[in-house]
Design a protein around this motif. Structure first.
Motif, mmCIF file in Angstrom:
data_model
loop_
_atom_site.group_PDB
_atom_site.id
_atom_site.type_symbol
_atom_site.label_atom_id
_atom_site.label_comp_id
_atom_site.label_asym_id
_atom_site.label_seq_id
_atom_site.Cartn_x
_atom_site.Cartn_y
_atom_site.Cartn_z
ATOM 1 N N LYS A 50 0.877 -1.178 0.000
ATOM 2 C CA LYS A 50 0.000 0.000 0.000
ATOM 3 C C LYS A 50 0.910 1.222 0.000
ATOM 4 N N ILE A 51 0.750 2.077 -0.985
ATOM 5 C CA ILE A 51 1.562 3.286 -1.123
ATOM 6 C C ILE A 51 0.650 4.502 -1.020
ATOM 7 N N MET A 52 1.056 5.458 -0.183
ATOM 8 C CA MET A 52 0.288 6.677 0.027
ATOM 9 C C MET A 52 0.760 7.775 -0.930
ATOM 10 N N PHE A 53 -0.178 8.564 -1.402
ATOM 11 C CA PHE A 53 0.098 9.791 -2.152
ATOM 12 C C PHE A 53 -0.436 10.922 -1.287
ATOM 13 N N VAL A 54 0.474 11.765 -0.796
ATOM 14 C CA VAL A 54 0.093 12.828 0.123
ATOM 15 C C VAL A 54 0.615 14.156 -0.398
ATOM 16 N N GLY A 55 -0.023 15.219 0.035
ATOM 17 C CA GLY A 55 0.390 16.549 -0.372
ATOM 18 C C GLY A 55 -0.798 17.491 -0.333
ATOM 19 N N PRO A 56 -0.540 18.762 -0.551
ATOM 20 C CA PRO A 56 -1.612 19.750 -0.466
ATOM 21 C C PRO A 56 -2.615 19.630 -1.613
ATOM 22 N N MET A 57 -3.725 20.280 -1.415
ATOM 23 C CA MET A 57 -4.766 20.328 -2.442
ATOM 24 C C MET A 57 -4.168 20.856 -3.742
ATOM 25 N N GLY A 58 -4.427 20.141 -4.830
ATOM 26 C CA GLY A 58 -3.974 20.579 -6.144
ATOM 27 C C GLY A 58 -2.583 20.114 -6.536
ATOM 28 N N ALA A 59 -1.911 19.342 -5.672
ATOM 29 C CA ALA A 59 -0.542 18.900 -5.978
ATOM 30 C C ALA A 59 -0.506 17.780 -7.010
ATOM 31 N N GLY A 60 -1.624 17.085 -7.225
ATOM 32 C CA GLY A 60 -1.672 16.068 -8.268
ATOM 33 C C GLY A 60 -1.865 14.643 -7.789
ATOM 34 N N LYS A 61 -2.348 14.450 -6.582
ATOM 35 C CA LYS A 61 -2.519 13.092 -6.039
ATOM 36 C C LYS A 61 -3.523 12.284 -6.866
ATOM 37 N N THR A 62 -4.682 12.834 -7.101
ATOM 38 C CA THR A 62 -5.714 12.152 -7.887
ATOM 39 C C THR A 62 -5.206 11.870 -9.298
ATOM 40 N N VAL B 142 5.140 23.621 -6.369
ATOM 41 C CA VAL B 142 6.013 24.783 -6.130
ATOM 42 C C VAL B 142 5.321 26.106 -6.450
ATOM 43 N N THR B 143 4.140 26.058 -7.071
ATOM 44 C CA THR B 143 3.430 27.297 -7.381
ATOM 45 C C THR B 143 2.605 27.795 -6.198
ATOM 46 N N ARG B 144 2.491 26.994 -5.140
ATOM 47 C CA ARG B 144 1.734 27.426 -3.958
ATOM 48 C C ARG B 144 2.508 28.505 -3.200
ATOM 49 N N ALA B 145 1.812 29.213 -2.339
ATOM 50 C CA ALA B 145 2.406 30.329 -1.611
ATOM 51 C C ALA B 145 3.589 29.909 -0.743
ATOM 52 N N ASN B 146 3.492 28.748 -0.067
ATOM 53 C CA ASN B 146 4.557 28.331 0.830
ATOM 54 C C ASN B 146 4.781 26.818 0.756
ATOM 55 N N PRO B 147 5.410 26.343 -0.308
ATOM 56 C CA PRO B 147 5.607 24.898 -0.447
ATOM 57 C C PRO B 147 6.475 24.296 0.660
ATOM 58 N N LEU B 148 7.343 25.092 1.283
ATOM 59 C CA LEU B 148 8.162 24.552 2.374
ATOM 60 C C LEU B 148 7.315 24.279 3.620
ATOM 61 N N ALA B 149 6.315 25.105 3.869
ATOM 62 C CA ALA B 149 5.385 24.828 4.968
ATOM 63 C C ALA B 149 4.594 23.556 4.660
ATOM 64 N N ASP B 150 4.210 23.377 3.385
ATOM 65 C CA ASP B 150 3.535 22.137 2.986
ATOM 66 C C ASP B 150 4.441 20.944 3.248
ATOM 67 N N LEU B 151 5.710 21.062 2.853
ATOM 68 C CA LEU B 151 6.675 19.987 3.065
ATOM 69 C C LEU B 151 6.766 19.633 4.543
ATOM 70 N N ASP B 152 6.928 20.637 5.396
ATOM 71 C CA ASP B 152 7.051 20.389 6.834
ATOM 72 C C ASP B 152 5.818 19.672 7.380
ATOM 73 N N LEU B 153 4.642 20.089 6.942
ATOM 74 C CA LEU B 153 3.396 19.473 7.406
ATOM 75 C C LEU B 153 3.372 17.984 7.078
ATOM 76 N N TYR B 154 3.673 17.641 5.822
ATOM 77 C CA TYR B 154 3.568 16.239 5.413
ATOM 78 C C TYR B 154 4.719 15.387 5.942
ATOM 79 N N LEU B 155 5.899 15.973 6.097
ATOM 80 C CA LEU B 155 6.998 15.234 6.730
ATOM 81 C C LEU B 155 6.643 14.907 8.173
ATOM 82 N N ASP B 156 5.979 15.831 8.849
ATOM 83 C CA ASP B 156 5.574 15.613 10.232
ATOM 84 C C ASP B 156 4.423 14.615 10.330
ATOM 85 N N LYS B 157 3.380 14.814 9.558
ATOM 86 C CA LYS B 157 2.185 13.974 9.668
ATOM 87 C C LYS B 157 2.430 12.526 9.223
#
Length: 188
Positions: free
Chosen positions: A5-17, A94-109
């Protein structure tokens, strides 16, 4: 047959679907609904439950592809969706306002997988003016956190590029399993 089972995670609009649709051998399942919240993305649809697909690799490996909803308000679903996951692909836009904050969120969660090196980070959307700077910032962030995780670029609409990302993660998993098997065999 081995099944992962492989997870695809990331912010809305990153391309998971999109990534799951590109990879899946079957018609993927999606829980997309009309998006009324335009504060995070101008997407017309958003995932509110999960995405699911499956790909067979060779004769002996079946990979279940599970995508999480990207909006943080659905984060209560993330732990249950990740149960039994063998690895995670973190998609960053990378077009989002703060992709590094997104990175930190998903690395943590998803730290259970990330801290074992069972993850890959993929820059899935490009802005040529921001891309190289974000790439260097992500690499610096990973180094600062002492994480040995591959960082790749891919157009997740392209099945070949997305499969390369998946196969990179599968190599990470294989490496982890080999190291873990060696450690446990030397302990006995």
């Amino acid at each position: 047959m081995i099944e992962y089972k492989i997870m695809f995670v990331g912010p809305m609009g990153a391309g998971k679907t999109t990534a799951i649709r590109a990879l899946s051998d079957e018609v993927s399942i999606s829980t997309d609904v009309k998006s009324y919240d335009q504060s995070e993305s101008d997407k017309e649809q958003t995932t509110v439950g999960f995405d699911y697909g499956r790909i067979l690799l060779g004769d002996d490996l079946s990979v279940r592809l599970v995508g999480t909803p990207g909006q943080e308000r659905f984060s209560f679903l993330w732990p249950s969706l990740a149960l039994g996951a063998k690895g995670a692909i973190v998609l960053l836009d990378v077009t989002r306002a703060n992709p590094l904050a997104d990175l930190d969120l998903y690395l943590d969660k998803f730290s259970v997988l990330v801290n074992q090196g069972l993850a890959v980070i993929c820059l899935s959307k490009f802005d040529t003016q921001k891309h190289d700077g974000i790439r260097l910032s992500v690499l610096s962030r990973l180094q600062h956190k002492s994480l040995m995780i591959p960082l790749l670029d891919a157009d997740v609409r392209d099945a070949n590029q997305t499969r390369m990302v998946l196969e990179t993660l599968l190599m990470q998993i294989e490496l982890y399993d080999d190291v873990y098997a060696n450690e446990t065999s030397t302990e006995n």
